[in-house]
Motif scaffolding. Structure first.
Motif, mmCIF file in Angstrom:
data_model
loop_
_atom_site.group_PDB
_atom_site.id
_atom_site.type_symbol
_atom_site.label_atom_id
_atom_site.label_comp_id
_atom_site.label_asym_id
_atom_site.label_seq_id
_atom_site.Cartn_x
_atom_site.Cartn_y
_atom_site.Cartn_z
ATOM 1 N N SER A 136 0.628 -9.189 13.413
ATOM 2 C CA SER A 136 0.926 -7.876 13.251
ATOM 3 C C SER A 136 2.446 -7.535 12.738
ATOM 4 O O SER A 136 2.609 -6.753 11.674
ATOM 5 C CB SER A 136 0.812 -7.256 14.785
ATOM 6 O OG SER A 136 -0.650 -7.534 15.100
ATOM 7 N N ARG A 137 3.203 -8.244 13.391
ATOM 8 C CA ARG A 137 4.809 -8.283 12.900
ATOM 9 C C ARG A 137 4.824 -8.473 11.487
ATOM 10 O O ARG A 137 5.618 -7.905 10.507
ATOM 11 C CB ARG A 137 5.618 -9.097 13.743
ATOM 12 C CG ARG A 137 5.715 -8.643 15.215
ATOM 13 C CD ARG A 137 6.798 -9.469 16.089
ATOM 14 N NE ARG A 137 6.910 -9.146 17.345
ATOM 15 C CZ ARG A 137 7.898 -8.108 17.764
ATOM 16 N NH1 ARG A 137 8.517 -7.582 16.716
ATOM 17 N NH2 ARG A 137 7.839 -7.950 18.799
ATOM 18 N N GLY A 138 4.214 -9.619 10.968
ATOM 19 C CA GLY A 138 4.233 -9.854 9.545
ATOM 20 C C GLY A 138 3.999 -8.738 8.656
ATOM 21 O O GLY A 138 4.347 -8.700 7.656
ATOM 22 N N LEU A 139 2.569 -8.275 9.021
ATOM 23 C CA LEU A 139 2.255 -7.323 8.008
ATOM 24 C C LEU A 139 3.099 -6.064 7.916
ATOM 25 O O LEU A 139 3.177 -5.591 7.095
ATOM 26 C CB LEU A 139 0.815 -6.813 8.505
ATOM 27 C CG LEU A 139 -0.354 -8.021 8.370
ATOM 28 C CD1 LEU A 139 -1.709 -7.405 8.980
ATOM 29 C CD2 LEU A 139 -0.473 -8.514 6.927
ATOM 30 N N MET A 140 3.651 -5.687 9.270
ATOM 31 C CA MET A 140 4.349 -4.739 9.311
ATOM 32 C C MET A 140 5.664 -4.815 8.452
ATOM 33 O O MET A 140 6.382 -3.788 7.709
ATOM 34 C CB MET A 140 5.210 -4.228 10.693
ATOM 35 C CG MET A 140 6.065 -3.238 10.827
ATOM 36 S SD MET A 140 5.334 -1.787 10.143
ATOM 37 C CE MET A 140 4.150 -1.247 11.473
ATOM 38 N N ARG A 141 6.121 -6.151 8.659
ATOM 39 C CA ARG A 141 7.505 -6.381 7.430
ATOM 40 C C ARG A 141 7.092 -6.268 6.126
ATOM 41 O O ARG A 141 8.244 -5.855 5.446
ATOM 42 C CB ARG A 141 7.722 -7.895 8.125
ATOM 43 C CG ARG A 141 9.482 -8.064 7.986
ATOM 44 C CD ARG A 141 9.674 -9.569 8.371
ATOM 45 N NE ARG A 141 9.729 -10.126 6.847
ATOM 46 C CZ ARG A 141 9.961 -11.637 6.814
ATOM 47 N NH1 ARG A 141 9.692 -12.254 7.974
ATOM 48 N NH2 ARG A 141 10.058 -12.030 5.575
ATOM 49 N N ILE A 142 5.975 -6.827 5.781
ATOM 50 C CA ILE A 142 5.844 -6.930 4.257
ATOM 51 C C ILE A 142 5.804 -5.179 3.689
ATOM 52 O O ILE A 142 6.718 -4.968 2.930
ATOM 53 C CB ILE A 142 4.509 -7.228 4.164
ATOM 54 C CG1 ILE A 142 4.376 -9.045 4.491
ATOM 55 C CG2 ILE A 142 4.156 -7.164 2.606
ATOM 56 C CD1 ILE A 142 3.139 -9.611 4.513
ATOM 57 N N GLN A 143 5.339 -4.387 4.513
ATOM 58 C CA GLN A 143 4.882 -3.153 4.058
ATOM 59 C C GLN A 143 6.396 -2.283 4.224
ATOM 60 O O GLN A 143 6.736 -1.898 3.228
ATOM 61 C CB GLN A 143 4.233 -2.205 4.913
ATOM 62 C CG GLN A 143 4.272 -1.837 6.207
ATOM 63 C CD GLN A 143 3.212 -0.899 6.608
ATOM 64 O OE1 GLN A 143 2.124 -0.462 6.108
ATOM 65 N NE2 GLN A 143 3.190 -0.752 7.903
ATOM 66 N N LEU A 144 7.442 -2.772 5.175
ATOM 67 C CA LEU A 144 8.615 -2.230 5.140
ATOM 68 C C LEU A 144 9.399 -2.710 4.316
ATOM 69 O O LEU A 144 10.410 -2.067 3.362
ATOM 70 C CB LEU A 144 9.183 -2.235 6.631
ATOM 71 C CG LEU A 144 8.539 -1.403 7.586
ATOM 72 C CD1 LEU A 144 9.232 -1.531 8.843
ATOM 73 C CD2 LEU A 144 8.368 0.077 7.192
ATOM 74 N N ASP A 145 9.501 -4.383 3.981
ATOM 75 C CA ASP A 145 10.216 -4.803 3.079
ATOM 76 C C ASP A 145 9.981 -4.422 1.666
ATOM 77 O O ASP A 145 10.907 -4.552 0.605
ATOM 78 C CB ASP A 145 10.084 -6.348 3.195
ATOM 79 C CG ASP A 145 10.909 -6.920 4.432
ATOM 80 O OD1 ASP A 145 11.395 -6.012 5.146
ATOM 81 O OD2 ASP A 145 10.815 -8.228 4.698
ATOM 82 N N PHE A 146 8.799 -4.211 1.309
ATOM 83 C CA PHE A 146 8.156 -4.203 -0.142
ATOM 84 C C PHE A 146 7.999 -2.703 -0.185
ATOM 85 O O PHE A 146 7.797 -2.398 -1.755
ATOM 86 C CB PHE A 146 6.992 -5.003 -0.320
ATOM 87 C CG PHE A 146 7.267 -6.435 -0.532
ATOM 88 C CD1 PHE A 146 7.358 -7.342 0.486
ATOM 89 C CD2 PHE A 146 7.552 -7.068 -1.718
ATOM 90 C CE1 PHE A 146 7.898 -8.553 0.291
ATOM 91 C CE2 PHE A 146 7.803 -8.285 -2.016
ATOM 92 C CZ PHE A 146 7.957 -9.173 -0.843
ATOM 93 N N GLY A 147 8.107 -1.786 0.614
ATOM 94 C CA GLY A 147 7.620 -0.352 0.389
ATOM 95 C C GLY A 147 6.228 -0.215 -0.164
ATOM 96 O O GLY A 147 6.025 0.862 -0.862
ATOM 97 N N VAL A 148 5.088 -1.053 0.293
ATOM 98 C CA VAL A 148 3.700 -0.875 0.018
ATOM 99 C C VAL A 148 3.089 -0.751 1.175
ATOM 100 O O VAL A 148 3.285 -1.379 2.327
ATOM 101 C CB VAL A 148 3.387 -2.116 -1.073
ATOM 102 C CG1 VAL A 148 3.585 -3.392 -0.148
ATOM 103 C CG2 VAL A 148 1.952 -1.898 -1.531
#
Ligand SMILES: O=c1[nH]c(NC[C@H](O)[C@H](O)[C@H](O)CO)c([N+](=O)[O-])c(=O)[nH]1
Length: 193
Positions: A136-148
């Motif tokens: 869950s944390r990993g997926l949230m991090r991707i969307q915030l880091d990459f803006g996708v």
């Protein structure tokens, strides 16, 4: 399925014709994964996303979803002008997937949304909690880091009956994959605005 006031509400009418969307799914619990992925894909198509702009890739289990989503999105950005057909995940793992109608050939352009699909069923150890929390944390991090937008398609259930209901496999169930597909179209359009 949704009792009382709970539920995603009506999806706004948006046109997904210009979107490119990836579905990254685990292969664990395939009997549940397949209808979820098909439900998401159905709503992507209904939302106007072209078949050729839907890329479906699989990974062993939910734990591998974050790295697969990150690598797939990064690859789509780098290879936007000359996206090769075939497995964009590189050596990450088999891109073959049991979901009928899936494809690993890709059109060009960065993804506008990614749907991460997995099913975690609680066992008698704390393994479930570790995977659920980290993914869950990993997926949230991707969307915030990459803006996708990374649509959260991780079912975390206590037993198989709960999973079957949420995969739309029971009379009183609802396929949550459809909600994820709708969310991907809406968020993908918003990302382009
Ligand atoms: O997607 C899942 N992966 C599961 N485990 C595999 C894990 O996601 C990794 O693939 C594995 O640990 C290798 O990294 C599950 N359980 O263990 O119960 C599960 O229920 N669902």
């Amino acid at each position: 399925m949704f009792e009382g006031i709970k539920g995603p509400g009506d999806a706004p009418s948006v046109d997904g014709a210009a979107l490119r969307v990836a579905i990254v799914h685990a292969r664990w619990n395939t009997e549940l994964i397949t209808p979820l992925v098909e439900g998401a894909r159905k709503k992507l198509l209904e939302g106007g996303v072209k078949e050729s702009n839907i890329v479906i890739q699989s990974v062993p289990g939910s734990w591998e979803l974050p790295i697969a989503c990150q690598r797939l999105f990064a690859a789509s950005q780098v290879q936007a002008s000359s996206a090769p057909s075939g497995d964009l995940l590189g050596g990450l793992g088999r891109s073959s997937t049991p979901v009928p109608g899936s494809t690993s050939s890709a059109s060009a352009g960065p993804f506008d949304a990614i749907i991460a699909v997995g099913v975690l069923i609680k066992g008698d150890t704390v393994h479930f909690e570790h995977i659920a929390e980290s993914v869950s944390r990993g997926l949230m991090r991707i969307q915030l880091d990459f803006g996708v937008p990374v649509i959260f398609g991780l079912l975390t259930v206590l037993n198989e009956d709960q999973a079957k209901k949420r995969a739309g496999l029971t009379a009183d169930g609802h396929n949550h994959g459809e909600d994820w597909g709708n969310a991907a179209v809406e968020m993908g359009v918003k990302r382009k605005q």
